[in-house]
Structure formats: C-alpha cells, structure tokens
Enzyme design. Structure first.
Site, short mmCIF file in Angstrom:
data_model
loop_
_atom_site.label_atom_id
_atom_site.label_comp_id
_atom_site.label_asym_id
_atom_site.label_seq_id
_atom_site.Cartn_x
_atom_site.Cartn_y
_atom_site.Cartn_z
N LYS A 70 -45.57 2.96 77.72
CA LYS A 70 -45.91 4.12 78.55
C LYS A 70 -44.72 4.45 79.42
O LYS A 70 -44.16 3.56 80.07
CB LYS A 70 -47.12 3.77 79.43
CG LYS A 70 -47.64 4.95 80.22
CD LYS A 70 -48.63 5.76 79.42
CE LYS A 70 -48.92 7.12 79.99
NZ LYS A 70 -47.88 8.14 79.69
N LYS A 94 -44.43 -1.91 86.45
CA LYS A 94 -45.38 -1.07 87.18
C LYS A 94 -46.77 -1.08 86.54
O LYS A 94 -47.79 -1.23 87.23
CB LYS A 94 -44.84 0.37 87.20
CG LYS A 94 -45.62 1.32 88.07
CD LYS A 94 -45.16 2.75 87.91
CE LYS A 94 -43.66 2.89 88.04
NZ LYS A 94 -43.21 4.29 87.87
N LYS A 106 -39.62 4.37 78.18
CA LYS A 106 -39.03 5.54 78.84
C LYS A 106 -38.19 6.30 77.84
O LYS A 106 -37.67 5.72 76.88
CB LYS A 106 -38.13 5.10 80.01
CG LYS A 106 -37.90 6.18 81.04
CD LYS A 106 -39.10 6.32 81.96
CE LYS A 106 -38.93 7.44 82.96
NZ LYS A 106 -39.97 7.40 83.99
N THR A 190 -48.81 11.23 91.68
CA THR A 190 -47.77 10.32 92.17
C THR A 190 -47.66 10.42 93.69
O THR A 190 -47.63 9.40 94.40
CB THR A 190 -46.41 10.64 91.49
OG1 THR A 190 -46.61 10.54 90.07
CG2 THR A 190 -45.32 9.69 91.93
N ASN A 221 -41.77 17.43 91.93
CA ASN A 221 -43.19 17.14 91.76
C ASN A 221 -43.67 16.03 92.69
O ASN A 221 -44.63 16.19 93.45
CB ASN A 221 -43.45 16.78 90.29
CG ASN A 221 -44.89 16.38 90.08
OD1 ASN A 221 -45.28 15.26 90.40
ND2 ASN A 221 -45.69 17.29 89.59
N SER A 359 -52.29 9.06 84.47
CA SER A 359 -51.93 9.21 83.05
C SER A 359 -52.83 8.33 82.18
O SER A 359 -53.26 8.73 81.10
CB SER A 359 -50.47 8.80 82.81
OG SER A 359 -49.61 9.89 83.02
P1 NAD Z 1 -38.42 16.56 89.84
O1 NAD Z 1 -37.36 16.94 88.87
O2 NAD Z 1 -39.65 17.37 89.89
O3 NAD Z 1 -37.80 16.54 91.33
C1 NAD Z 1 -36.64 15.85 91.68
C2 NAD Z 1 -36.20 16.39 93.04
O4 NAD Z 1 -35.12 15.61 93.55
C3 NAD Z 1 -35.71 17.84 93.00
O5 NAD Z 1 -36.20 18.52 94.15
C4 NAD Z 1 -34.19 17.68 93.11
O6 NAD Z 1 -33.57 18.85 93.66
C5 NAD Z 1 -34.12 16.51 94.04
N1 NAD Z 1 -32.83 15.82 94.08
C6 NAD Z 1 -32.03 15.45 93.06
N2 NAD Z 1 -30.92 14.85 93.54
C7 NAD Z 1 -31.04 14.83 94.89
C8 NAD Z 1 -30.24 14.34 95.95
N3 NAD Z 1 -29.09 13.73 95.73
N4 NAD Z 1 -30.69 14.51 97.23
C9 NAD Z 1 -31.86 15.11 97.49
N5 NAD Z 1 -32.67 15.58 96.51
C10 NAD Z 1 -32.26 15.45 95.23
O7 NAD Z 1 -38.74 15.02 89.56
P2 NAD Z 1 -40.04 14.21 89.98
O8 NAD Z 1 -40.99 14.22 88.85
O9 NAD Z 1 -40.47 14.62 91.32
O10 NAD Z 1 -39.43 12.73 90.03
C11 NAD Z 1 -38.69 12.28 91.14
C12 NAD Z 1 -38.59 10.77 91.07
O11 NAD Z 1 -39.91 10.21 91.06
C13 NAD Z 1 -37.91 10.22 89.81
O12 NAD Z 1 -37.25 9.01 90.14
C14 NAD Z 1 -39.08 9.91 88.90
O13 NAD Z 1 -38.75 8.94 87.91
C15 NAD Z 1 -40.07 9.39 89.92
N6 NAD Z 1 -41.46 9.43 89.47
C16 NAD Z 1 -42.04 10.62 89.17
C17 NAD Z 1 -43.36 10.62 88.75
C18 NAD Z 1 -44.09 11.91 88.44
O14 NAD Z 1 -45.30 11.84 88.17
N7 NAD Z 1 -43.44 13.05 88.51
C19 NAD Z 1 -44.07 9.41 88.60
C20 NAD Z 1 -43.44 8.22 88.95
C21 NAD Z 1 -42.12 8.25 89.37
#
Ligand code: NAD
Length: 434
Positions: A70, A94, A106, A190, A221, A359
C-alpha cells in the site's frame, strides 16, 4: 546485501536501536533491511504537439508479509529510486503502526507534471498503470495519491486498470473520485488524523485547554486540511507556506479563504495544479520558507516534503513540538538533535496515518460493494487512530524513549511477528515451541 543509499539509509538508521532488541528476530531484521521488489519502467508519452517523450517511473514493494502493498504515487521532477524506496519503507512501518492488514509500497514518476497539459497528464497516468499492470492489484499492491497526484488522477488510473483487467476491480487504487468507488472523507483524512494525534498528545501532557500556536509548512492536500481543521478547533495558525514562500499573521490566519483564493485561478483556467501561491495574500506579512521553520510557535507542522529539517537548519528550530505530517521531513541527525534539546517530534508513521486508514476503509468498501457515511468513516478513523496513538504514547513513557522509537517498535514488532509466523530460524532448527 545491497548497500542502501541516501534517504533510505537515513530512514533505516531509525531501526538501529531495534536491531539489538531480542524481541525482533534475526530473520525479520535481515528481511527489513531492503525492499522486496523495485520495478523501474519507461513510460512513453505522446505529447500534444505529436512528439514523443519518455519518463522513468518506479514502484517499490518494501514488504508484503502483513498484506498487499500500500502506498501513494508521486509525480515530481526530483523523484528518485532512492526516494521511492524510502517512502515504501515508511509505508510498511506506518501500516503496521496502525495495525492495517497491508504491507508497504510506493510509486513515483520523475516528471514535472505542471509542465503537462491535462490530456498529457491523463496519458501519463494511464501509461504508468499500463506499465505496472502486472505488479499492482487489489490483493497485490494498491496505489493511492501522493504529492502532485489527486483523486482525478486516481480515477484515470483505476479506469486504465479496469480496461486492462476487463472488469471492475475498484480496490486496486484508493483515493478515487466519488462515483468511482472513492470513499467519503478520504481527501481530508490525513489532515484530520494528524490533528487528532496532536490533540491526544496535547491532552496527555495536560495542555488540553490551551490552544497552541501553529506554523504550517506545505499547503497542499495534507497541510491545508490540517490547518483548516486546526483553525476550526481553536488553534491559532500564525503562518502557512507553500513552495513559493510563507505568510504570517500574529493574530492567526483563516486557512479556508486562503485556500479558496489560491484555487480560484486554477478553477477559472481549468488547470489541474494550482499556480497561485499563499504569498499572493495581501494585508499579511510574508516570510521566507526558512523563516517560517524558525518561528517561535508551540507546534511546527511539516506538511511539504522530506528533509525539511536537517543538521543544516535544526539549530534554528524554536518550536516545542514538531508534527510530521509529511513523510520523512526531519532527517535522522536533526531528529537526534531535537530529541537532545527536549523538542518532541510526533513522527510521520503515526501522525500522517489518517490517509492510509481511510484508504483501507475505501478498499474494504470496494470489496463489500457497500458504502459508509462520512460520519461513520470519521468515527472509524477516530477509533483506530485513537487506540493506536495511545499505544505509541504509552510505550514511549514505559520504555523511556522518543515517540519515533516507540512508533517504530510498535510497527516493526508487528511485522516481525507476521514474519516469524511463517517460521523463524529457531523453528527450522527444530525448536517448534511445542
Ligand atoms: P501536495 O502536492 O498536495 O502538497 C504539497 C505542498 O507542499 C504544496 O503546497 C507545495 O507548494 C508545498 N511545498 C513544496 N515544497 C515546499 C517547501 N520547500 N516549503 C514549503 N512548502 C513546500 O502533497 P500532499 O498530498 O499534501 O503531501 C504532502 C506530504 O504529506 C508528502 O510528504 C506526502 O507524502 C505526505 N502525505 C500525504 C498524504 C495524503 O493523503 N495526501 C498522506 C500521507 C502522507
């Protein structure tokens, strides 16, 4: 054994203290030191102007002893094989920390998706699935959204898999749109889960009635939904950043209108990705991304990418608590230094597990062919995460260790138990335990 490099090597460093723990069998330690499988694919993409581009993609399966793999799919120009491996390792830990019947996986494609048109993006998403159709599946390995992938992309991918399989197999991918087997509550899960974990931590430490100040790095997100829900719950969100910079307001920011304004331009132009930045906000102070990290707030929320805090900038961190909503945002050296300074780091493998918990519910609903209400989803999320977070926090106190070590111990013990259930060295040397 292959020598692991970079990010995965750093991630595996957290396992070192567990390697001396006799509760973890030698077999399990050996098997957990590298991924089971790494598939690399070249994805040809017909561009709108008729030319052909080829993009490299990966899918890593770290371990599937406890269930099918997953993990999300990331589209980013900096994705590497090392990053995908490390992210698959964190997914394995996790899923076990919150006791889901999944292993860790992944995927990623090295691409700047913001340079693609909507149709090019759809063709790339479908091409990724065609290239990997033999390794994914509802009982094999189940992708989901991650950085720069969303429910529309998951819908295209699930549809491509359906065409290849010749039948609906909705449990192949989670994070799909409603109407295509997507679960209610997945998009915010999340952020919602991360806030719940923070609330439990605050209550356990007698800070239940105090509303801490927060600085949130990353407004995608995960970061947006976290910030919105935290604001609604009475926390003061004083700063927010995205990749272009940060904004600050001492009295607190309201994340929802900021999100709506940021997304307005995208909706008007029909873009998939948001071109606007939080920095377009008027009447608020702007900061650099590094300045946001160094703010004197109660909780620094890291919701962007890995390695946001390393030995290079850890000295500047003034928050008392760091909440890891992103995967791997604090590297191992910085983690140790924060621990020595008495800064609490609430680790990613617990803090951001709300997404994979919902999920899992999506996968269960797809297999049942019956769907739960949003209230039911939220109740189930809260029950599972609350129980598992309490276990981690309780272990940290009992074993006098960091929250990360306690969470890793919880996850790794469960994976090791599943591995040992298939027969360990002791068993094959004649000690069957009877
Ligand atoms: P996303 O693409 O929706 O958002 C990422 C955000 O980070 C964007 O706003 C981007 O502009 C910002 N960003 C990138 N570089 C940056 C920096 N140097 N400084 C400040 N902001 C910066 O991605 P997401 O889905 O929100 O995921 C973000 C993190 O959370 C990732 O590490 C992802 O693996 C983790 N995560 C996400 C989920 C999920 O359900 N979306 C679940 C578990 C973990």
């Amino acid at each position: 054994m292959t020598k692991r490099a970079g990010l995965l090597k750093d991630a595996l460093t957290h396992l070192k203290p567990l390697m001396d723990d006799e509760r973890i069998s030698a077999d399990a330690r050996r098997r957990l030191s590298q991924p089971n499988r790494m598939v690399e694919v070249e994805i040809p993409l017909r561009m709108d102007d008729g030319s052909l581009e080829v993009f490299t993609g990966w899918r890593a399966l770290y371990d599937n002893t406890r269930g099918p793999g997953k993990g999300g799919i990331r589209f980013h120009p900096n994705v590497t094989v090392d990053e995908v491996e490390a992210l698959s390792f964190w997914m394995a830990v996790k899923c076990a920390v919150v006791d889901l019947p999944f292993g860790g996986a992944k995927g990623g494609v090295c691409v700047d998706p913001k340079q693609l048109s909507r149709l090019e993006l759809e063709r790339l998403s479908r091409g990724y699935i065609r290239a990997l159709v033999d390794v994914i599946g509802p009982d094999r390995d189940i992708p989901a959204p991650d950085v720069n992938t969303n429910e529309t992309i998951m819908g295209w991918m699930a549809d491509e898999y359906r065409q290849a399989a010749g039948k609906h197999q909705r449990g192949v991918i989670t994070g799909k749109p409603p109407g295509h087997g997507g679960s209610l509550g997945r998009t915010a899960a999340t952020g919602r889960g991360a806030l719940q974990v923070l609330n439990i931590w605050e209550r356990r430490n007698g800070r239940g009635d105090h509303h801490p100040t927060l600085a949130v790095q990353g407004f995608g997100n995960a970061g947006f939904h976290f910030a919105r829900l935290a604001h609604d719950a009475g926390y003061r969100v004083v700063a927010i950043s995205d990749s272009r910079g940060a904004i600050y307001r001492e009295e607190g920011l309201d994340p929802l209108p900021i999100w709506e304004r940021k997304n307005q331009a995208k909706e008007l132009s029909g873009q998939v990705y948001c071109e606007a930045s939080v920095c377009s906000e008027v009447e608020v102070e702007t900061l650099s991304n590094q300045e946001l990290l160094a703010l004197d707030v109660d909780v620094l929320v890291l919701a962007a990418l890995e390695n946001a805090v390393t030995e290079q900038n850890v000295e500047t961190i003034r928050a008392k608590t760091v909440l890891e909503v992103a995967n791997g945002p604090v590297n191992n050296a910085a983690d140790r230094m924060l621990h020595e300074r008495g800064v609490t780091v609430i680790p990613d493998v617990l803090a951001n597990s709300g997404g994979v918990i919902v999920s899992h519910m999506e996968w269960v609903q797809n297999r049942m062919g019956d769907y739960w209400t949003e209230t039911e989803i939220e109740q189930r999320l809260s029950a599972r995460l609350g129980d598992q977070a309490d276990l981690v926090f309780g272990r940290a106190v009992a074993e006098e260790e960091s929250l990360r070590s306690a969470a890793y111990r919880q996850g790794i013990e469960r994976i090791a138990m599943a591995m040992d259930g298939l027969g360990s060295e002791r068993y094959f040397c004649g000690d069957t335990g009877n």
